[in-house]
Design a protein around this motif. Structure first.
Motif, PDB file in Angstrom:
ATOM      1  N   ALA A   5      30.279  14.360   0.191  1.00  0.00           N
ATOM      2  CA  ALA A   5      29.348  14.799   1.223  1.00  0.00           C
ATOM      3  C   ALA A   5      29.474  14.024   2.541  1.00  0.00           C
ATOM      4  O   ALA A   5      29.521  14.635   3.598  1.00  0.00           O
ATOM      5  N   THR A   8      32.535  15.256   4.386  1.00  0.00           N
ATOM      6  CA  THR A   8      32.355  16.607   4.905  1.00  0.00           C
ATOM      7  C   THR A   8      31.491  16.580   6.158  1.00  0.00           C
ATOM      8  O   THR A   8      31.845  17.187   7.177  1.00  0.00           O
ATOM      9  N   ARG A   9      30.395  15.869   6.086  1.00  0.00           N
ATOM     10  CA  ARG A   9      29.509  15.767   7.256  1.00  0.00           C
ATOM     11  C   ARG A   9      30.268  15.141   8.423  1.00  0.00           C
ATOM     12  O   ARG A   9      30.195  15.627   9.545  1.00  0.00           O
ATOM     13  N   GLY A  42      27.822  28.030   4.537  1.00  0.00           N
ATOM     14  CA  GLY A  42      26.729  27.439   3.760  1.00  0.00           C
ATOM     15  C   GLY A  42      26.791  25.918   3.745  1.00  0.00           C
ATOM     16  O   GLY A  42      25.761  25.247   3.771  1.00  0.00           O
ATOM     17  N   THR A  43      28.010  25.384   3.713  1.00  0.00           N
ATOM     18  CA  THR A  43      28.184  23.929   3.752  1.00  0.00           C
ATOM     19  C   THR A  43      27.708  23.380   5.090  1.00  0.00           C
ATOM     20  O   THR A  43      27.032  22.351   5.138  1.00  0.00           O
ATOM     21  N   TYR A  45      25.398  24.625   7.009  1.00  0.00           N
ATOM     22  CA  TYR A  45      23.932  24.671   7.039  1.00  0.00           C
ATOM     23  C   TYR A  45      23.287  23.679   6.061  1.00  0.00           C
ATOM     24  O   TYR A  45      22.097  23.386   6.187  1.00  0.00           O
ATOM     25  N   LYS A  46      24.048  23.164   5.146  1.00  0.00           N
ATOM     26  CA  LYS A  46      23.539  22.111   4.266  1.00  0.00           C
ATOM     27  C   LYS A  46      23.264  20.842   5.076  1.00  0.00           C
ATOM     28  O   LYS A  46      22.355  20.076   4.770  1.00  0.00           O
ATOM     29  N   TYR A  47      24.048  20.638   6.145  1.00  0.00           N
ATOM     30  CA  TYR A  47      23.940  19.416   6.945  1.00  0.00           C
ATOM     31  C   TYR A  47      23.225  19.609   8.280  1.00  0.00           C
ATOM     32  O   TYR A  47      22.586  18.684   8.768  1.00  0.00           O
ATOM     33  N   SER A  49      20.950  22.426  10.944  1.00  0.00           N
ATOM     34  CA  SER A  49      20.208  23.678  11.040  1.00  0.00           C
ATOM     35  C   SER A  49      20.854  24.662  12.011  1.00  0.00           C
ATOM     36  O   SER A  49      20.718  25.873  11.856  1.00  0.00           O
TER      37      SER A  49
END
Length: 194
Positions: A5, A8-9, A42-43, A45-47, A49
């Motif tokens: 994570a 990725t971020r 989707g990934t 938007y996981k991090y 908005s």
């Protein structure tokens, strides 16, 4: 790369930072960020908005990096005058590299600047504390005569911030460094005839 994570971020932020700097906030699409970062929507938007929230993170990171580089350069400089030179040199060079710190003032000042200004103000206060410590150290080593270090630090940071103005941002690095040197001349020599 582990693919976790944080990686990725970080990849999303680094990709966006490069795209925002090159094309600006408005012209950079969310789809392009996602494609170049090689992540699913989707990934993303996981991090974050939205694209603007990502832009705020980019500005925060650039501001934090600038502050850290200033702190390190000041710490490594031997004398108070060298510390002040290091402060301005790093500030001018790094700010010129971090296009996202000022890009919104060119594009959409009324829309995004109020949110970014809070980020910038936090880091400018830290910058002021660094400069104040340089001034206090300079007074104690007999290099500077400053009666109100906190006020002087505020004035110096505000003057350095003036180098961020739109006309200076159009200048090349050499012109920015000449502006910093002129500011140092006024600080060290004053403007009164001797």
């Amino acid at each position: 790369m582990s693919g976790g994570a944080p990686d990725t971020r970080q990849r999303i932020v680094a990709t966006a930072q490069a795209l925002f700097a090159r094309f600006g906030l408005k012209k950079t699409t969310l789809e392009e960020i996602i494609r170049r970062a090689n992540v699913a929507k989707g990934t993303f938007y996981k991090y974050f908005s939205n694209k603007e929230a990502l832009f705020m993170e980019v500005v925060e990171r650039e501001s934090a990096t600038l502050t850290a580089l200033i702190r390190e350069a000041v710490r490594e400089a031997p004398s108070a005058q060298d510390k002040m030179r290091a402060y301005l040199k790093v500030r001018v060079r790094t700010f010129a590299e971090f296009a996202n710190l000022y890009e919104i003032t060119r594009e959409t000042v009324s829309e995004y600047w109020p949110r970014c200004e809070g980020i910038r103000e936090k880091h400018l206060l830290e910058e002021q504390r660094i400069v104040q410590s340089v001034l206090v150290g300079g007074v104690s080593e007999g290099a500077f005569e400053v009666h109100a270090p906190e006020l002087a630090a505020c004035a110096i940071v505000m003057a350095a911030r003036g180098l961020e103005s739109s006309w200076m941002l159009e200048a090349n690095l050499l012109e920015l460094e000449e502006g910093a040197n002129a500011l140092l001349d006024v600080m060290f020599k004053g403007i009164l005839r001797r």
